[in-house]
Design an enzyme around this catalytic site. Structure first.
Site, mmCIF file in Angstrom:
data_model
loop_
_atom_site.group_PDB
_atom_site.id
_atom_site.type_symbol
_atom_site.label_atom_id
_atom_site.label_comp_id
_atom_site.label_asym_id
_atom_site.label_seq_id
_atom_site.Cartn_x
_atom_site.Cartn_y
_atom_site.Cartn_z
ATOM 1 N N LYS A 63 0.791 -1.139 0.104
ATOM 2 C CA LYS A 63 0.030 0.054 0.097
ATOM 3 C C LYS A 63 0.935 1.037 0.103
ATOM 4 O O LYS A 63 1.810 1.275 0.781
ATOM 5 C CB LYS A 63 -0.792 0.056 1.298
ATOM 6 C CG LYS A 63 -2.178 -1.073 1.237
ATOM 7 C CD LYS A 63 -3.072 -0.893 2.587
ATOM 8 C CE LYS A 63 -3.748 -1.902 2.671
ATOM 9 N NZ LYS A 63 -4.753 -2.084 1.573
ATOM 10 N N ARG A 72 -9.842 -11.871 2.137
ATOM 11 C CA ARG A 72 -10.775 -12.812 1.780
ATOM 12 C C ARG A 72 -10.242 -14.178 1.643
ATOM 13 O O ARG A 72 -10.654 -15.311 2.011
ATOM 14 C CB ARG A 72 -10.935 -12.587 0.132
ATOM 15 C CG ARG A 72 -10.107 -12.420 -0.650
ATOM 16 C CD ARG A 72 -10.272 -11.945 -1.898
ATOM 17 N NE ARG A 72 -10.625 -10.319 -1.700
ATOM 18 C CZ ARG A 72 -10.614 -9.297 -2.848
ATOM 19 N NH1 ARG A 72 -11.134 -9.700 -3.845
ATOM 20 N NH2 ARG A 72 -10.942 -8.042 -2.312
HETATM 21 N N1 BES Z 1 -7.957 -3.845 4.397
HETATM 22 C C1 BES Z 1 -8.052 -3.781 2.943
HETATM 23 C C2 BES Z 1 -9.282 -2.853 2.761
HETATM 24 C C3 BES Z 1 -9.451 -1.546 3.559
HETATM 25 C C4 BES Z 1 -9.516 -0.490 3.119
HETATM 26 C C5 BES Z 1 -10.102 -1.580 4.938
HETATM 27 C C6 BES Z 1 -9.431 0.744 3.468
HETATM 28 C C7 BES Z 1 -9.986 -0.585 5.599
HETATM 29 C C8 BES Z 1 -9.921 0.832 4.959
HETATM 30 C C9 BES Z 1 -8.014 -4.989 2.221
HETATM 31 O O1 BES Z 1 -7.267 -5.787 2.771
HETATM 32 C C10 BES Z 1 -7.499 -4.332 0.808
HETATM 33 O O2 BES Z 1 -6.348 -4.087 0.681
HETATM 34 N N2 BES Z 1 -8.507 -4.706 -0.214
HETATM 35 C C11 BES Z 1 -7.968 -3.876 -1.407
HETATM 36 C C12 BES Z 1 -8.442 -5.117 -2.507
HETATM 37 C C13 BES Z 1 -7.936 -4.872 -4.020
HETATM 38 C C14 BES Z 1 -6.490 -5.355 -3.972
HETATM 39 C C15 BES Z 1 -8.787 -5.677 -4.817
HETATM 40 C C16 BES Z 1 -8.449 -2.673 -1.716
HETATM 41 O O3 BES Z 1 -10.039 -2.442 -1.519
HETATM 42 O O4 BES Z 1 -7.958 -1.881 -2.106
HETATM 43 ZN ZN ZN Z 2 -5.378 -5.834 1.821
#
Ligand code: BES
Ligand code: ZN
Ligand code: ZN
Length: 489
Positions: free
Chosen positions: A268, A342
């Site tokens: 990230k 997931r």
């Molecule tokens: N933990 C994150 C989602 C999240 C984002 C939680 C902001 C709280 C606040 C999750 O594991 C994630 O990173 N999801 C990705 C999925 C993508 C790679 C398809 C996302 O939502 O960007």
């Molecule tokens: Zn994630």
């Protein structure tokens, strides 16, 4: 904080709160002392105060028999007094008390306010949450020590509403503490210790799966996500038998417990990393629910499952393009290491299905997409059973924790299939579209025939712009919604 019900104003300390509905402005309630009626009467006659929702006026009282300060607060029209306004007004009163550094609050509660006394007090208690618990010098910290509720006629009903507000707030505080704490403090071990404490106190069955067992059982999703962490993955399973019939199928609630989500090799960027200690909010909320089940005497069987892992980078981390085998037997091509939630949820769902559930509920900070679509006031609700989804949504409305449906479509489910494995964890190329639905579509592959509702709390679990009764950061969104659901379905 001590909360007590009284027939008279007996404290001369702190803040006296006089809430007024619009309808009461022309004839102030008997419950108000003469001095207050005189003061307010003049201000109202002069149209300086109309008792509109949230309107505030304050003054020093200089009366020997009364608290030092008065806050008159408008409650709006009686017909608009509902769960949301009551919680918000409670929050507003609480925030004012904090601002005035009043250690004692005496709240005049007229008969009209009693219908929502629980919500009002809940909002007030929730607003007192302290966000600076890790500061080393906390000598002069403000805390509201006493809340005195003054009513014409104390009753058992009122007493039990106030008790329930306090019980609820203590579980909400637990969830907020866990979610707000940094990942070096609240790690998997810490979550396990909390679960053990709750199980011991309430006499729940508890199973903790450690790394050796998880390996033996083949939890390939959870293990892959945790590979880059120096700490062991775990899975907590808590079991509460509240139904008359112990054999009644349980509601299985699975809460995502990612201790920290760096994204892994799909790292990230700055700005998206800093709050990722919140990624165990689903799991923390499951602990909060178990803190309440026995205390509230909920007459259902409930199983709580919390898979715990940490998504970090290192020589042992899983990589994009790896293919893993989940506990269900299905293989998954890792198309993005940041779609880790997931993977750990999938294994926990397979485990949960072994309890032959009536319903499966998944609770997870799963996608940024849920946050983009619905913001910080609605959790996304996805599932394979409309009636279950509706029940959860309406339970949410009753406690001002809102949910909104998102679709689960067969084409989205199809998009989660991989060329090289059974599944892929993201739909490469169009991952920016319908991310919340597709994450749920991935989970649906592990559901088999179970009736299921998924709550994506990525937008609501941890907020920048808090509601009146919330504080910045963790909210415990989902806790009251699910408790209400379990009480009613
Ligand atoms: N933990 C994150 C989602 C999240 C984002 C939680 C902001 C709280 C606040 C999750 O594991 C994630 O990173 N999801 C990705 C999925 C993508 C790679 C398809 C996302 O939502 O960007
Ligand atoms: Zn994630
Ligand atoms: Zn995550």
């Amino acid at each position: 904080m001590k909360v007590r019900i009284h027939k008279n104003i007996h404290s001369h300390e702190g803040l006296l709160v006089a809430p007024i509905f619009v309808e009461q402005a022309t004839k102030l309630p008997n419950l108000f002392p003469e001095e207050i009626k005189n003061f307010l009467g003049k201000i109202i006659a002069n149209k300086e105060f109309k008792a509109k929702n949230g309107e505030q006026i304050s003054t020093y009282l200089n009366q020997k028999n009364l608290p030092e300060k008065l806050l008159a607060i408008g409650f709006g029209r009686v017909k608009n007094y509902n769960v949301r306004t009551a919680k918000e007004l409670g929050g507003k009163i609480g925030k004012y008390a904090k601002f005035a550094k009043a250690k004692e609050v005496t709240l005049l509660m007229t008969h009209e306010m009693e219908s929502m006394a629980e919500e009002l007090v809940e909002g007030l208690l929730m607003s007192q949450y302290e966000t600076d618990k890790l500061k080393s010098k906390r000598k002069d910290v403000y805390v509201l020590e006493n809340l005195n509720i003054v009513v014409n006629k104390p009753s058992k009903t009122l007493e039990s509403k106030i008790d329930r507000a306090q019980t609820m707030n203590s579980a909400i505080t637990l969830v907020k503490d866990l979610v707000n704490a940094p990942s070096n403090v609240v790690d998997s071990e810490y979550m396990v210790a909390e679960a053990r404490r709750i199980a011991r106190k309430n006499d729940y069955k508890i199973v903790i799966l450690g790394e050796p067992q998880l390996k033996k059982m083949g939890w390939g999703g959870l293990l892959a996500v945790n590979q880059g962490s120096a700490k062991e993955p775990k899975c907590i399973a808590l079991q509460y038998d509240g139904a008359k019939n112990r054999k009644e199928p349980p509601v299985v609630i699975v809460g995502k417990g990612v201790i920290f989500d760096s994204g892994g090799y799909n790292l990230k960027p700055s700005g998206y990393l800093e709050n990722m200690h919140q990624d165990m909010a689903g799991g923390a909320t499951v602990l909060g629910i178990f803190e309440l089940l026995k205390k509230l005497g909920i007459k259902k069987n409930v199983v709580g499952i919390i898979p715990l892992a940490e998504n970090l980078i290192g020589g042992k981390s899983y990589r994009p393009s790896d293919v893993i085998k989940t506990f269900s037997g299905l293989t998954v091509e890792i198309t993005n290491t940041d779609a880790e939630g997931r993977l750990i949820m999938a294994d926990a769902i397979t485990y949960g299905a072994q309890f032959k559930p009536k319903y499966i509920i998944t609770l997870a900070t799963l996608t940024g997409s849920a946050m983009s679509a619905l913001g910080d006031r609605f959790a996304a609700l996805v599932g394979n059973d409309v009636s279950l989804k509706n029940k959860i949504q309406s339970a949410g409305r009753e406690v001002d924790e809102l949910g909104w449906p998102m679709p689960l479509h067969r084409d989205y489910i199809k998009k989660m299939e991989s060329r090289v494995a059974d599944l892929r964890n993201i739909d490469t190329g169009s991952e920016r579209f319908a991310g919340c639905s597709k994450a749920a579509a991935f989970l649906s592959k592990f559901m088999e025939k179970n009736k299921w509702c998924h709550m994506d709390i990525a937008g609501t679990a941890f907020v920048e712009d808090a509601k009146e009764y919330q504080t910045k950061g963790a909210t415990a969104h989902g806790l009251q919604m699910l408790i209400r659901f379990l009480e009613k379905y």
